[in-house]
Design a protein around this motif. Structure first.
Motif, PDB file in Angstrom:
ATOM      1  N   GLY A 104      70.800  65.744  90.709  1.00  0.00           N
ATOM      2  CA  GLY A 104      70.875  64.305  90.917  1.00  0.00           C
ATOM      3  C   GLY A 104      69.729  63.725  91.726  1.00  0.00           C
ATOM      4  O   GLY A 104      69.637  62.516  91.872  1.00  0.00           O
ATOM      5  N   SER A 105      68.859  64.568  92.274  1.00  0.00           N
ATOM      6  CA  SER A 105      67.724  64.015  93.006  1.00  0.00           C
ATOM      7  C   SER A 105      66.830  63.267  92.026  1.00  0.00           C
ATOM      8  O   SER A 105      66.673  63.675  90.879  1.00  0.00           O
ATOM      9  N   SER A 106      66.274  62.143  92.482  1.00  0.00           N
ATOM     10  CA  SER A 106      65.466  61.369  91.547  1.00  0.00           C
ATOM     11  C   SER A 106      64.459  60.464  92.232  1.00  0.00           C
ATOM     12  O   SER A 106      64.604  60.105  93.393  1.00  0.00           O
ATOM     13  N   LEU A 107      63.451  60.124  91.457  1.00  0.00           N
ATOM     14  CA  LEU A 107      62.438  59.141  91.801  1.00  0.00           C
ATOM     15  C   LEU A 107      62.771  57.895  90.995  1.00  0.00           C
ATOM     16  O   LEU A 107      62.871  57.958  89.766  1.00  0.00           O
ATOM     17  N   CYS A 108      62.969  56.770  91.672  1.00  0.00           N
ATOM     18  CA  CYS A 108      63.294  55.515  90.996  1.00  0.00           C
ATOM     19  C   CYS A 108      62.151  54.531  91.195  1.00  0.00           C
ATOM     20  O   CYS A 108      61.686  54.326  92.323  1.00  0.00           O
ATOM     21  N   LEU A 109      61.704  53.925  90.099  1.00  0.00           N
ATOM     22  CA  LEU A 109      60.541  53.041  90.123  1.00  0.00           C
ATOM     23  C   LEU A 109      60.855  51.674  89.529  1.00  0.00           C
ATOM     24  O   LEU A 109      61.682  51.562  88.620  1.00  0.00           O
ATOM     25  N   ILE A 110      60.144  50.677  90.037  1.00  0.00           N
ATOM     26  CA  ILE A 110      60.157  49.324  89.485  1.00  0.00           C
ATOM     27  C   ILE A 110      58.729  49.057  89.045  1.00  0.00           C
ATOM     28  O   ILE A 110      57.818  49.027  89.883  1.00  0.00           O
ATOM     29  N   THR A 111      58.514  48.896  87.754  1.00  0.00           N
ATOM     30  CA  THR A 111      57.162  48.706  87.223  1.00  0.00           C
ATOM     31  C   THR A 111      57.191  47.637  86.135  1.00  0.00           C
ATOM     32  O   THR A 111      58.262  47.283  85.628  1.00  0.00           O
ATOM     33  N   LEU A 146      60.521  47.327  84.169  1.00  0.00           N
ATOM     34  CA  LEU A 146      61.197  48.557  83.806  1.00  0.00           C
ATOM     35  C   LEU A 146      61.724  49.186  85.084  1.00  0.00           C
ATOM     36  O   LEU A 146      60.965  49.403  86.029  1.00  0.00           O
ATOM     37  N   LEU A 147      63.010  49.431  85.129  1.00  0.00           N
ATOM     38  CA  LEU A 147      63.623  50.201  86.205  1.00  0.00           C
ATOM     39  C   LEU A 147      63.808  51.595  85.640  1.00  0.00           C
ATOM     40  O   LEU A 147      64.455  51.762  84.606  1.00  0.00           O
ATOM     41  N   SER A 148      63.215  52.584  86.301  1.00  0.00           N
ATOM     42  CA  SER A 148      63.273  53.926  85.733  1.00  0.00           C
ATOM     43  C   SER A 148      63.651  54.948  86.794  1.00  0.00           C
ATOM     44  O   SER A 148      63.367  54.780  87.976  1.00  0.00           O
ATOM     45  N   SER A 149      64.289  56.001  86.336  1.00  0.00           N
ATOM     46  CA  SER A 149      64.717  57.089  87.196  1.00  0.00           C
ATOM     47  C   SER A 149      64.217  58.387  86.588  1.00  0.00           C
ATOM     48  O   SER A 149      64.409  58.639  85.391  1.00  0.00           O
ATOM     49  N   TRP A 150      63.589  59.239  87.433  1.00  0.00           N
ATOM     50  CA  TRP A 150      62.953  60.475  86.995  1.00  0.00           C
ATOM     51  C   TRP A 150      63.451  61.635  87.838  1.00  0.00           C
ATOM     52  O   TRP A 150      63.672  61.483  89.045  1.00  0.00           O
ATOM     53  N   THR A 151      63.631  62.778  87.253  1.00  0.00           N
ATOM     54  CA  THR A 151      64.081  63.960  87.974  1.00  0.00           C
ATOM     55  C   THR A 151      63.266  65.165  87.531  1.00  0.00           C
ATOM     56  O   THR A 151      62.521  65.084  86.546  1.00  0.00           O
ATOM     57  N   HIS A 152      63.438  66.274  88.226  1.00  0.00           N
ATOM     58  CA  HIS A 152      62.707  67.490  87.871  1.00  0.00           C
ATOM     59  C   HIS A 152      63.012  67.910  86.437  1.00  0.00           C
ATOM     60  O   HIS A 152      64.160  67.873  85.993  1.00  0.00           O
ATOM     61  N   LEU A 153      61.995  68.305  85.735  1.00  0.00           N
ATOM     62  CA  LEU A 153      62.137  68.860  84.395  1.00  0.00           C
ATOM     63  C   LEU A 153      62.440  70.347  84.540  1.00  0.00           C
ATOM     64  O   LEU A 153      61.642  71.087  85.119  1.00  0.00           O
ATOM     65  N   GLU A 154      63.586  70.742  84.102  1.00  0.00           N
ATOM     66  CA  GLU A 154      63.988  72.151  84.162  1.00  0.00           C
ATOM     67  C   GLU A 154      63.877  72.719  82.754  1.00  0.00           C
ATOM     68  O   GLU A 154      64.681  72.384  81.880  1.00  0.00           O
ATOM     69  N   LEU A 155      62.907  73.546  82.522  1.00  0.00           N
ATOM     70  CA  LEU A 155      62.661  74.065  81.180  1.00  0.00           C
ATOM     71  C   LEU A 155      63.779  74.973  80.689  1.00  0.00           C
ATOM     72  O   LEU A 155      63.952  75.152  79.495  1.00  0.00           O
ATOM     73  N   SER A 156      64.551  75.533  81.594  1.00  0.00           N
ATOM     74  CA  SER A 156      65.614  76.449  81.176  1.00  0.00           C
ATOM     75  C   SER A 156      66.931  75.733  80.876  1.00  0.00           C
ATOM     76  O   SER A 156      67.873  76.349  80.421  1.00  0.00           O
ATOM     77  N   SER A 157      66.989  74.444  81.127  1.00  0.00           N
ATOM     78  CA  SER A 157      68.249  73.733  80.911  1.00  0.00           C
ATOM     79  C   SER A 157      68.284  73.095  79.521  1.00  0.00           C
ATOM     80  O   SER A 157      67.271  72.949  78.852  1.00  0.00           O
ATOM     81  N   ALA A 158      69.480  72.706  79.125  1.00  0.00           N
ATOM     82  CA  ALA A 158      69.668  72.066  77.818  1.00  0.00           C
ATOM     83  C   ALA A 158      69.029  70.678  77.817  1.00  0.00           C
ATOM     84  O   ALA A 158      68.838  70.067  78.867  1.00  0.00           O
ATOM     85  N   TYR A 159      68.734  70.200  76.637  1.00  0.00           N
ATOM     86  CA  TYR A 159      68.143  68.875  76.490  1.00  0.00           C
ATOM     87  C   TYR A 159      69.092  67.817  77.053  1.00  0.00           C
ATOM     88  O   TYR A 159      70.299  67.856  76.815  1.00  0.00           O
ATOM     89  N   CYS A 160      68.537  66.889  77.802  1.00  0.00           N
ATOM     90  CA  CYS A 160      69.311  65.781  78.363  1.00  0.00           C
ATOM     91  C   CYS A 160      68.699  64.479  77.877  1.00  0.00           C
ATOM     92  O   CYS A 160      67.529  64.207  78.129  1.00  0.00           O
ATOM     93  N   ARG A 161      69.499  63.716  77.178  1.00  0.00           N
ATOM     94  CA  ARG A 161      69.033  62.427  76.670  1.00  0.00           C
ATOM     95  C   ARG A 161      68.934  61.423  77.824  1.00  0.00           C
ATOM     96  O   ARG A 161      69.793  61.397  78.694  1.00  0.00           O
ATOM     97  N   SER A 162      67.905  60.604  77.815  1.00  0.00           N
ATOM     98  CA  SER A 162      67.753  59.543  78.812  1.00  0.00           C
ATOM     99  C   SER A 162      68.724  58.416  78.506  1.00  0.00           C
ATOM    100  O   SER A 162      68.933  58.069  77.341  1.00  0.00           O
TER     101      SER A 162
END
Length: 189
Positions: A104-111, A146-162
């Protein structure tokens, strides 16, 4: 608003502009949450936190270094990407390193809305993936942010739709939309 929304959060705020810093100091002192907010006059580029963050929120410089020119004056530093200063690439790379690995950790941006493709590219390069994208319109069919939220990309985890959504702030008659009023209701008396 973050302190109100997250009652257990300890907040560290960074500000480089002296005028904005004074405004922030005043606002924090007026807040019932002041005891949980630390304000530092600090450039994000040189900031070295003592521990990782679960959430990083930023309204970064949003005019591309090669795009529109920021207005003159002190606000240009906050609005225009600088070749040697803060830009979206550096922000995403530094934030990725500062984010905890907690779920759940994330970077949230307003751009600006037109920076979405740039953000997607920079996120991939920084090892981040989008969690949510909210395209904000000031009026119907007038996209602005655009309000956006970004988290670590875990290559070993299943695909997660935005999660992709849209928010219109005002109706055609300039009155607040119901979705906007609902969003702000916890913060208004």
């Amino acid at each position: 608003m973050l302190a109100q929304a997250f009652p257990e959060a300890q907040i560290t705020a960074l500000e480089i502009n002296e005028g904005a810093l004074l405004d922030a100091q005043y606002n924090i002192k007026q807040s019932p949450f002041a005891h949980r907010i630390e304000l530092l006059k600090q450039d994000f580029l040189s900031y070295k936190p003592s521990e990782a963050f679960d959430l990083i929120v930023s309204n970064p410089p949003y005019f591309s270094a090669t795009g529109a020119i920021a207005p003159d004056g002190g606000r240009a530093l906050a609005r225009q990407e600088q070749s040697e200063g803060l830009n979206l690439v550096r922000l995403m790379n530094l934030s990725q390193a500062m984010l905890s690995r907690q779920d759940g950790s994330s970077l949230c941006l307003i751009t600006p809305l037109d920076r979405e493709m740039d953000l997607r590219l920079y996120a991939c390069e920084a090892g981040l993936r989008s969690q949510s994208l909210c395209r904000v319109s000031s009026l119907p069919n007038k996209g602005v942010r655009l309000l956006s939220s970004w988290t670590h990309l875990e290559l070993s985890s299943a695909y997660c739709r935005s999660d992709i959504s849209e928010l219109t702030l005002h109706k055609s008659d300039q009155t607040p939309s119901q979705a906007y009023a609902d969003l702000l209701s916890p913060f208004l008396p």
